[in-house]
Design a protein around this motif. Structure first.
Motif: not given
Length: 202
Positions: A150-166
């Motif tokens: 679950a932590a890996r899925l969370l890290a992957t999801t936040t990375r995608s969200a971060d890509a959009v935000a950045f």
């Protein structure tokens, strides 16, 4: 916005041919009729937002690559940013929602990664808020090896969200700390977190 629907149709046809796809191939990949693709490429039909997104996804491009000079993707992404920010802000608050099976959640997170690699920011922005919430729910309700998954899925999801935000200049989704991927890293802190330091975003 593009000058005419004919211009949009021509760009779709150009990208399609570059992908070595026939009109029938594109219709199947986008889950629309062949007549719809033919009409759009001729400039005789104006696609709905959902149809347009499906065609862009089938061509593995962001809609903004088809509609030159459009602010469509920008406006949709900016409209979704508050929801992404709210999901991130609640990262340390356990929810009462039932967690989805990790395999099922992982499939959706995998699609998010594919969209990130294809620069399909509008699609990511639309799905990221609820996937962040679901990944956080899975993390808080999991134990042992499942907590690590679950932590890996969370890290992957936040990375995608971060890509959009950045990409769209929203560098303050976490206030002074900035980047959204800090959430994924933050879940690894402390001996009670099964993620430890082994968790990495894909």
């Amino acid at each position: 916005m593009p000058t005419t629907m004919r211009g949009v149709g021509q760009r779709i046809a150009t990208i399609r041919r570059a992908r070595r796809m026939t009109q029938a191939d594109l219709a199947r990949a986008a889950y629309v009729s062949l007549a719809t693709i033919k009409g759009i490429e001729r400039g005789a039909r104006s696609p709905s937002d959902d149809t347009f997104d499906s065609i862009a996804a089938a061509l593995a491009v962001d809609p903004s690559h088809i509609i030159v000079g459009s602010t469509r993707t920008d406006s949709r992404v900016h409209a979704a940013l508050p929801s992404i920010s709210a999901a991130i802000a609640a990262y340390d608050v356990p929810t009462d929602y039932a967690a989805r099976p990790l395999d099922e959640l992982g499939q959706d997170v995998g699609r998010l990664v594919q969209w990130r690699l294809a620069a399909q920011y509008a699609r990511i922005a639309k799905q990221a808020p609820h996937l962040l919430t679901e990944a956080l729910t899975a993390f808080h309700h999991s134990t042992g090896t499942n907590r690590l998954r679950a932590a890996r899925l969370l890290a992957t999801t936040t990375r995608s969200a971060d890509a959009v935000a950045f990409k769209f200049g929203a560098h303050n989704l976490l206030g002074p700390t900035g980047r959204a991927d800090a959430v994924g890293r933050g879940q690894n802190r402390g001996p009670h977190h099964a993620g430890d330091r082994r968790v990495r975003a894909h």
